[in-house]
Design a protein around this motif. Structure first.
Motif, PDB file in Angstrom:
ATOM      1  N   LEU A 161     -54.274  62.507 -14.979  1.00 26.52           N
ATOM      2  CA  LEU A 161     -53.860  61.311 -15.720  1.00 26.52           C
ATOM      3  C   LEU A 161     -53.801  61.590 -17.217  1.00 26.52           C
ATOM      4  O   LEU A 161     -54.794  61.956 -17.834  1.00 26.52           O
ATOM      5  N   SER A 162     -52.630  61.396 -17.798  1.00 24.56           N
ATOM      6  CA  SER A 162     -52.501  61.469 -19.259  1.00 24.56           C
ATOM      7  C   SER A 162     -52.530  60.028 -19.754  1.00 24.56           C
ATOM      8  O   SER A 162     -52.916  59.123 -19.028  1.00 24.56           O
ATOM      9  N   GLY A 163     -52.083  59.814 -20.978  1.00 28.37           N
ATOM     10  CA  GLY A 163     -51.988  58.427 -21.435  1.00 28.37           C
ATOM     11  C   GLY A 163     -50.557  57.935 -21.367  1.00 28.37           C
ATOM     12  O   GLY A 163     -50.228  56.896 -21.914  1.00 28.37           O
ATOM     13  N   GLY A 164     -49.696  58.715 -20.694  1.00 25.71           N
ATOM     14  CA  GLY A 164     -48.264  58.414 -20.719  1.00 25.71           C
ATOM     15  C   GLY A 164     -47.830  57.385 -19.691  1.00 25.71           C
ATOM     16  O   GLY A 164     -48.654  56.709 -19.079  1.00 25.71           O
ATOM     17  N   ILE A 165     -46.530  57.297 -19.507  1.00 25.63           N
ATOM     18  CA  ILE A 165     -45.970  56.298 -18.594  1.00 25.63           C
ATOM     19  C   ILE A 165     -46.009  56.797 -17.146  1.00 25.63           C
ATOM     20  O   ILE A 165     -46.244  56.036 -16.210  1.00 25.63           O
TER      21      ILE A 165
ATOM     22  N   GLU B  41     -52.127  59.424 -29.528  1.00 22.67           N
ATOM     23  CA  GLU B  41     -51.685  60.768 -29.130  1.00 22.67           C
ATOM     24  C   GLU B  41     -52.684  61.384 -28.152  1.00 22.67           C
ATOM     25  O   GLU B  41     -53.878  61.350 -28.397  1.00 22.67           O
ATOM     26  N   ASP B  42     -52.192  61.965 -27.071  1.00 27.25           N
ATOM     27  CA  ASP B  42     -53.135  62.682 -26.218  1.00 27.25           C
ATOM     28  C   ASP B  42     -53.099  64.176 -26.521  1.00 27.25           C
ATOM     29  O   ASP B  42     -52.333  64.631 -27.374  1.00 27.25           O
ATOM     30  N   CYS B  43     -53.948  64.917 -25.833  1.00 28.73           N
ATOM     31  CA  CYS B  43     -54.164  66.312 -26.233  1.00 28.73           C
ATOM     32  C   CYS B  43     -52.900  67.161 -26.151  1.00 28.73           C
ATOM     33  O   CYS B  43     -52.734  68.113 -26.888  1.00 28.73           O
TER      34      CYS B  43
HETATM   35 MG    MG Z   1     -47.327  62.640 -21.486  1.00 29.71          MG
END
Ligand code: MG
Ligand code: ATP
Length: 409
Positions: A186-190, A344-346
């Protein structure tokens, strides 16, 4: 309408025997969890459907929660009428017709089924008696057999009549847990929250694996991933969230690997670590939110160069969806607005300006072999934290000033 119960029909259930028992048992457990805020409710699993007796709980609120439980094809709010009380059945049918056919010229139909064949009236008698009663009260309506605006269903069982007219589509899919356990990256994206939802839909119990890189990424970025997990947990009851510190690995890769291969090598670390966590936690597969061709890391060459680190099945539920199709689902499951918040994620922070879209596998392996892979990974694994996240949990507003909250809105 004063409903007394909600009847849920099982979804895709082609299997028999033990699998069927697992399916029904698991669905029963998941429904119980999803409806735990309704203490008076009683849940009765039957061979081909689930009866939720309301005992005074609000039918709409119950159905709202039930609509998120995978493994249910359709459900109907039902009024139960005692078997001695046929006159009451007529009243209830009329009320339903009034609700569903408010305008003159609309049509209705009464459809009766008997499982108790000893009852004095047969299905025709009942259809006629109830139909006549409704027609007398509503002479402005037509009776229509093929495509009525309202179809009132009456089921005659030994103990009671069950009367309903609405059939509402359920969440479909398989009960979460019937397909085993897997890790979801899981990222923080869509995309990855949508992938999570789709994995749950096929009955997979997922655990979220999230990489973060303080101080390059903020607490907000981490909390955003947790809050996304809470949103998705509405479909699972609860989800374990596993956070993996990634700073040292990203710094080391950035210092030692040529820019064109930064992204590929970072992703190989992420996948290998996720696979180790999966093995420790006895998961069977890994899910991610990759979509073919969407960005540099998602060309088939790139996937091959990253996937090289493991033989574990990597499942990509949104692989073939267009971004707009993914966004449609993200809106439906209410993750979109959160996903587009700018924390922003890593991966964004360490993303090279021009990653190789067609990385060479041998080179990726070679650059990586120059690093102390095992030691780096052991330290990351020693720092993981696991927490259990529930649908009601909130993370983003905690500890923020009202100005900061206002900035988010
Ligand atoms: Mg992403
Ligand atoms: P997403 O919208 O899910 O972020 P994306 O299209 O932005 O996807 P990338 O950011 O390249 O694509 O990530 C591809 C996949 O890699 C993500 O869907 C996710 O499964 C995984 N991933 C990316 N960043 C992380 C992270 N920080 N922690 C865990 N998994 C990640």
């Amino acid at each position: 309408m004063q409903y007394t119960e909600v009847m849920a029909r099982y979804g895709e259930l082609s299997t028999k025997g033990k699998n069927r028992r697992d399916f029904i048992g698991r669905l029963n457990g998941n429904v119980t969890k999803a409806l735990r805020q309704f203490p008076a409710l009683s849940i009765k699993p039957k061979r081909d459907r689930l009866h939720l007796v309301l005992n005074g709980e609000n039918a709409d609120a119950v159905m709202n929660a039930l609509g998120k439980v995978f493994g249910i094809q359709t459900y109907s709010p039902v009024v139960r009428v005692a078997i001695e009380d046929f006159e009451q059945v007529k009243q209830v049918a009329l009320e339903m017709v009034n609700e569903g056919a408010s305008e003159a010229g609309m049509s209705f139909k009464i459809n009766t089924r008997r499982s108790d064949h000893n009852y004095a009236l047969d299905t025709n008698d009942i259809n006629l008696a109830v139909g006549d009663f409704v027609s007398e009260a509503r002479p402005d309506l037509k009776v229509e057999m093929k495509r009525p605006d309202v179809k009132v269903r009456i089921e005659v069982r030994r103990d009671a009549f069950y009367v309903s007219y609405l059939t509402i589509p359920g969440a479909l899919g398989l009960p979460v847990g019937t397909s085993g356990k897997a890790m979801l990256m899981l990222s923080g994206g869509i995309d990855s929250p949508v992938a999570a939802y789709l994995a749950l839909k096929r009955g997979v119990a997922i655990e979220m694996v999230h990489f973060f890189s303080p101080p390059y990424t903020t607490t907000n970025a981490l909390n955003k991933a947790k809050e996304l997990t809470a949103k998705v947990a509405a479909y699972a009851g609860s989800i374990n969230f596993i956070e993996v510190p990634f700073t040292e690995i990203q710094e080391t890769v950035k210092e030692n690997v040529p820019e064109g291969y930064l992204m590929t090598v970072q992703r190989r670390f992420m996948l290998r670590l996720t696979d180790k966590i999966r093995a420790q936690r006895e998961g069977l597969a890994i899910f991610n939110g990759e979509s073919v061709g969407q960005v540099a890391s998602q060309t088939l060459e790139s996937m091959a160069a990253i996937n090289d680190v493991t033989a574990t099945p990597i499942l990509r539920p949104v692989a073939t969806l267009d971004k707009t199709e993914i966004i449609d689902i993200a809106r439906e499951i209410d993750t979109f607005d959160l996903s587009v918040q700018p924390f922003e994620d890593c991966c964004t922070i360490f993303a090279p300006p021009q990653p190789k879209t067609h990385p060479n596998l041998e080179r990726a392996r070679y650059y990586e072999s120059q690093l102390a892979v095992t030691e780096l990974e052991d330290r990351a694994l020693a720092g993981i934290k696991v927490s259990k996240i529930y649908p009601e949990d909130k993370f983003l507003t905690r500890g923020m000033t009202s100005d900061q909250i206002a900035d988010l809105l």
